[in-house]
Design a protein around this motif. Structure first.
Motif, PDB file in Angstrom:
ATOM      1  N   TYR A  35       0.668  -1.287   0.090  1.00 45.61           N
ATOM      2  CA  TYR A  35      -0.020  -0.175   0.125  1.00 45.61           C
ATOM      3  C   TYR A  35       0.880   1.125  -0.077  1.00 45.61           C
ATOM      4  CZ  TYR A  35      -3.592  -3.375   1.867  1.00 45.61           C
ATOM      5  OH  TYR A  35      -4.553  -4.142   2.099  1.00 45.61           O
ATOM      6  N   LYS A  36       0.495   2.418  -0.511  1.00 47.82           N
ATOM      7  CA  LYS A  36       1.121   3.746  -0.257  1.00 47.82           C
ATOM      8  C   LYS A  36       1.617   3.907   1.022  1.00 47.82           C
ATOM      9  CE  LYS A  36       1.333   8.423  -1.502  1.00 47.82           C
ATOM     10  NZ  LYS A  36       0.249   9.744  -1.870  1.00 47.82           N
ATOM     11  N   TRP A  64     -12.114   4.395   1.182  1.00 43.21           N
ATOM     12  CA  TRP A  64     -11.630   3.372   0.282  1.00 43.21           C
ATOM     13  C   TRP A  64     -10.790   4.194  -0.586  1.00 43.21           C
ATOM     14  CZ3 TRP A  64     -11.986  -1.697   0.230  1.00 43.21           C
ATOM     15  CH2 TRP A  64     -11.739  -2.344  -1.048  1.00 43.21           C
ATOM     16  N   LYS A  65     -11.100   5.531  -0.798  1.00 48.65           N
ATOM     17  CA  LYS A  65     -10.297   6.287  -2.029  1.00 48.65           C
ATOM     18  C   LYS A  65      -8.953   6.425  -1.466  1.00 48.65           C
ATOM     19  CE  LYS A  65     -14.304   9.198  -3.453  1.00 48.65           C
ATOM     20  NZ  LYS A  65     -14.729  10.563  -3.449  1.00 48.65           N
ATOM     21  N   GLU A  66      -8.740   6.323  -0.154  1.00 50.99           N
ATOM     22  CA  GLU A  66      -7.370   6.427   0.364  1.00 50.99           C
ATOM     23  C   GLU A  66      -6.461   5.230  -0.018  1.00 50.99           C
ATOM     24  OE1 GLU A  66      -5.880   9.209   1.833  1.00 50.99           O
ATOM     25  OE2 GLU A  66      -7.942  10.390   1.979  1.00 50.99           O
ATOM     26  N   ASN A  67      -5.214   5.266  -0.382  1.00 49.37           N
ATOM     27  CA  ASN A  67      -4.364   4.201  -0.762  1.00 49.37           C
ATOM     28  C   ASN A  67      -3.438   3.789   0.474  1.00 49.37           C
ATOM     29  OD1 ASN A  67      -3.070   2.078  -1.870  1.00 49.37           O
ATOM     30  ND2 ASN A  67      -1.730   3.234  -3.173  1.00 49.37           N
ATOM     31  N   ARG A  69      -3.725   1.034   3.855  1.00 47.59           N
ATOM     32  CA  ARG A  69      -4.489  -0.108   4.378  1.00 47.59           C
ATOM     33  C   ARG A  69      -5.536  -0.030   5.351  1.00 47.59           C
ATOM     34  NH1 ARG A  69      -3.132  -2.932   9.000  1.00 47.59           N
ATOM     35  NH2 ARG A  69      -3.721  -5.244   8.977  1.00 47.59           N
ATOM     36  N   LYS A  72      -8.979   1.553   4.055  1.00 47.91           N
ATOM     37  CA  LYS A  72      -9.438   0.675   3.095  1.00 47.91           C
ATOM     38  C   LYS A  72     -10.201  -0.603   3.979  1.00 47.91           C
ATOM     39  CE  LYS A  72      -7.184   1.290  -1.258  1.00 47.91           C
ATOM     40  NZ  LYS A  72      -8.482   1.984  -2.034  1.00 47.91           N
ATOM     41  N   GLN A  95      -9.339  -1.816  -9.996  1.00 46.57           N
ATOM     42  CA  GLN A  95      -8.026  -2.208  -9.977  1.00 46.57           C
ATOM     43  C   GLN A  95      -7.736  -3.311  -8.976  1.00 46.57           C
ATOM     44  OE1 GLN A  95      -5.788  -0.808 -12.148  1.00 46.57           O
ATOM     45  NE2 GLN A  95      -7.086   0.109 -12.870  1.00 46.57           N
ATOM     46  N   ILE A  97      -6.684  -5.549  -5.985  1.00 50.29           N
ATOM     47  CA  ILE A  97      -6.559  -5.275  -4.555  1.00 50.29           C
ATOM     48  C   ILE A  97      -5.721  -6.292  -3.735  1.00 50.29           C
ATOM     49  CG2 ILE A  97      -8.638  -3.831  -4.338  1.00 50.29           C
ATOM     50  CD1 ILE A  97      -9.919  -6.256  -3.099  1.00 50.29           C
TER      51      ILE A  97
END
Length: 204
Positions: A35-36, A64-67, A69, A72, A95, A97
């Motif tokens: 994850y980012k 959910w839009k946040e990259n 962990r 999400k 994309q 997951i």
């Protein structure tokens, strides 16, 4: 995003720092859970953190839009199941997951939506490992609830799962095996079909 949702999102993101686990985060990164941002917060802590916010559709959408962990996973915990649509889940999984997230999605949210069987059978035949993992984990939960497939559905499931058990992706193989175990526990008839399938795969 309205001001209330924004303030809650900021508060949640800031709270992750209190539970930061660098060892867990590094371990996940080494296993390919990319994850980012990954704070390594344990799931039981995320579940407790989510409770005051659930259910909250708008906040789940923004999380959910946040990259990240933790964002999400929390989105799967606070999204009201009755407001989750097939169209939205397609957007969420547009994309691929992570395996962990695919499992969480099935366990925390999708087992509670009214289109769960339809989605599971659709994704079971997907060429994407993450969707297959989600599908078989979802089917495992449905079987545990006593949901039985009809004859046509059973044949389709057994055909697909026999392929999944030989998939190159370990996560797919594991999820498929878990679902088979849960199916076998429904009754002796299903157990016999499962054993026949497994015996057939072992026959050279």
């Amino acid at each position: 995003m309205n001001e209330d949702t924004h303030s809650k999102l900021m508060a949640i993101k800031q709270s992750f720092r209190l539970f930061m686990d660098g060892t867990t985060s590094r371990s996940m990164a080494q296993k390919g859970l990319g994850y980012k941002i990954n704070w390594g917060v344990p799931f039981h802590e995320l579940r407790k953190m989510a409770m005051p916010y659930a259910p909250n559709y708008d906040l789940a959408i923004e999380l959910w839009k946040e990259n990240i962990r933790e964002c999400k996973i929390m989105a799967t915990l606070i999204m009201p199941a009755e407001r989750m649509s097939i169209e939205l889940i397609d957007v969420w999984t547009d994309q691929p997951i992570q395996q962990e997230l695919a499992e969480m999605l099935a366990f925390n949210l999708l087992q509670h939506v009214n289109f769960a069987p339809t989605l599971a059978y659709q994704w079971m035949a997907s060429n994407r490992p993450d969707r297959q993992i989600c599908a078989y984990q979802l089917l495992a939960r449905l079987f545990m609830k006593g949901c039985e497939p009809n004859d046509r559905g059973l044949d389709e499931y057994l055909d697909q799962v026999s392929i999944a058990l030989q998939h190159e992706n370990l996560g797919v193989r594991h999820a498929a095996n878990v679902s088979l175990q849960k199916l076998a526990m429904l009754n002796e008839g299903y157990e016999q079909r499962v054993n026949e399938l497994l015996d057939g795969l072992q026959t050279p």
